[in-house]
Design an enzyme around this catalytic site. Structure first.
Site, short mmCIF file in Angstrom:
data_model
loop_
_atom_site.label_atom_id
_atom_site.label_comp_id
_atom_site.label_asym_id
_atom_site.label_seq_id
_atom_site.Cartn_x
_atom_site.Cartn_y
_atom_site.Cartn_z
N ASN A 177 -1.77 1.76 5.31
CA ASN A 177 -0.64 1.00 4.79
C ASN A 177 -0.12 0.11 5.90
O ASN A 177 0.27 0.60 6.96
CB ASN A 177 0.47 1.94 4.30
N GLY A 178 -0.13 -1.18 5.68
CA GLY A 178 0.34 -2.12 6.69
C GLY A 178 -0.59 -3.31 6.76
O GLY A 178 -1.34 -3.60 5.83
N CYS A 196 0.82 -1.21 0.00
CA CYS A 196 0.00 0.00 0.00
C CYS A 196 0.85 1.26 0.00
O CYS A 196 1.96 1.27 0.54
CB CYS A 196 -0.92 0.05 1.23
N GLY A 235 1.80 -0.21 -4.84
CA GLY A 235 0.54 -0.89 -5.07
C GLY A 235 0.00 -0.59 -6.45
O GLY A 235 -0.30 0.56 -6.76
N TYR A 262 14.26 -2.84 -0.95
CA TYR A 262 13.44 -3.03 -2.15
C TYR A 262 12.19 -2.17 -2.21
O TYR A 262 11.85 -1.63 -3.25
CB TYR A 262 13.04 -4.52 -2.25
#
Length: 500
Positions: free
Chosen positions: A128-129, A23, A49, A268
């Site tokens: 996000n998570g 996300c 995302g 990354y």
């Protein structure tokens, strides 16, 4: 939470053999047509995302408006017909893959931001998570009468807020988030407030910026850059900021703990032009490559990155080793996930649809391929085959992260442990599986050195969340334990049935 589907050796998309951050969130308050700026911010966060995105805005004349779309931001939220329905000086947005929740054409209900109408007004939230106790929370909420509209863990937060006795939306959000476990970086909005919250460990990033008189919240600094906003600071682990008419209030609603942000953001997930924890992601990746060259030297004629994420590490490896750096593999940036119907013949082309080897550079050369990670290893093997077919005399593989041995439960879409190559094979066995002359991963200590830290001793928690490499999870994993108990119970029942 869902894992990526298993890929065969003839996989269609090489990006499916990567870990995927799930996300990106973005919010803005205090500027006319804020949704247009949010769309730009989401475009910059597209790498976090690519499945779907959504925007919610508010204006005094039109109230709350929302749009949720599948596909890339550039293909959906650049249309005037869409953006005209998102007026107002405040808006938030979200781009997603899916870890928790369903996927596919029937899952538009899972696309964030989510919206709830409370006694004191409406609120939208983007997350996000991943919550590691979402299953337990959901079960309890349903038993108490909650009716869920999605399969996303984020909706649990909305229901917990609805049951709070807090007098304001921020107070209700504090109550709700004190009941959840796991990782969350959140942007939320009411009619006049922009809210940002980061979990106590700070597992996922969240930053604040300024654009003239407006405030901006973004998963990464690259989201600020695209709209010309200045970086103010990071939202600190365990902090909630509430922005109202240009005024920022800071709260600490959680018990203080030692932060452990995710180290894979450096390896990354984040864009290389972002700043995370005060460090340039690009420079950290170059340092990882240098450290890798120190730990795993090799005699070769050229260093070649696996594009695009392996490029900074390959540059550092070349600089440290003195071996020339060459772009021996070129990525076709215009092949999307729906380029062509993936028939058996097309699937067999594998990575060739996205990656092509520069044959003039490879012939007769001893090549060091540098990639950011190895997950299943199938793509690594195909890339090695392409390089050998192009005439390379030797192929060596260097990996700019330690072996990925454990699943992540904090917002990363990845295989189960049984599908992770490094969880099943030793480094030498992975070398044989990929079929290269040599293969080495950077060590966990080497990774920390590249980030400019020490991992810490056994009696002290490490500075970063590194569980994908070590199995050292920083929070409780309630849902995983429930799943294990249910599997054990099912196994007992099946044995009992078989004995009858």
């Amino acid at each position: 939470m869902s894992a990526t589907s298993s890929n065969s050796d003839s996989q269609f998309d090489p990006d499916e053999d990567k870990l995927r951050e799930e996300c990106g969130v973005f919010g803005m308050s205090g500027v006319e047509d804020a949704a247009n700026f949010v769309a730009l911010g989401l475009h910059a966060l597209q790498h976090r995302g690519q499945e779907a995105g959504g925007i919610v805005s508010y204006s005094e004349t039109d109230g709350f408006q929302s749009a949720r779309k599948f596909g890339y931001v550039r293909d959906t939220f650049t249309r005037a017909s869409v953006m005209a329905h998102l007026p107002g000086p405040i808006a938030i947005g979200h781009v997603r893959y899916s870890t928790s929740g369903s996927t596919g054409a029937t899952a538009i209900r899972d696309v964030q931001p989510f919206f709830g109408e409370f006694a004191m007004g409406g609120a939208a939230i983007a997350h996000n998570g991943n919550l590691t106790n979402a299953r337990a929370l959901r079960r309890d909420l349903v038993e108490r009468g909650a009716i869920f509209q999605s399969s996303s863990d984020t909706e649990c937060i909305i229901h917990l807020m609805a049951r709070s006795f807090g007098k304001t939306i921020p107070d209700r959000m504090k109550d709700a988030l004190r009941q959840v476990e796991g990782a969350f970086s959140i942007v939320a909005m009411t009619r006049h407030k922009l809210i940002g919250v980061r979990d106590p460990l700070g597992i996922r990033p969240l930053v604040m910026g300024r654009f003239k008189g407006a405030y901006v919240l973004s998963s990464e600094t690259c989201g600020l850059d695209i709209i010309g906003a200045s970086f103010e600071r990071e939202i600190e682990p365990g902090e909630m900021v509430v922005i109202t008419k240009g005024k920022v209030e800071s709260y600490r609603p959680f018990e203080p703990v030692r932060p452990r942000p995710c180290i894979f953001e450096y390896v990354y997930f984040s864009r290389p032009d972002s700043i995370i924890g005060g460090k340039s992601v690009y420079e950290v990746r170059r340092e990882i490559g240098k450290q890798l060259a120190i730990e795993a030297p090799v005699e070769a004629d050229m260093v070649c990155p696996v594009p695009d994420s392996g490029t900074p590490a390959a540059s550092g490896f070349a600089q440290q080793s003195g071996i020339p750096f060459e772009m021996g593999i070129v990525r076709n940036q215009y092949v999307g996930r729906t380029f062509i119907e993936p028939t058996a013949q097309i699937r067999d082309m594998g990575v060739r649809l996205k990656l092509n080897v520069n044959r003039s550079l490879m012939k007769g050369k001893r090549v060091v391929l540098v990639d950011d990670s190895v997950v299943r290893g199938t793509t690594s093997r195909k890339i090695k085959d392409m390089v050998l077919e192009a005439g390379a005399s030797e192929v060596h593989f260097r990996v700019a992260s330690p072996p990925t041995m454990w699943p992540d439960f904090y917002g990363v879409d990845m295989p189960t442990r049984g599908e992770l190559l490094a969880a099943q094979l030793s480094e030498d066995e992975i070398r044989d599986f990929v079929g290269v002359e040599s293969l080495r991963f950077i060590s966990i200590d080497g990774l920390y050195n590249a980030v400019g830290e020490e991992r810490g001793r056994d009696d002290a928690a490490p500075k970063y969340h590194d569980a994908v490499f070590t199995g050292d999870y920083p929070t409780s994993l309630t849902d995983r334990e429930i799943a294990r108990q249910e599997e054990a119970q099912l196994s007992l029942e099946m044995e009992a049935q078989a004995q009858k």
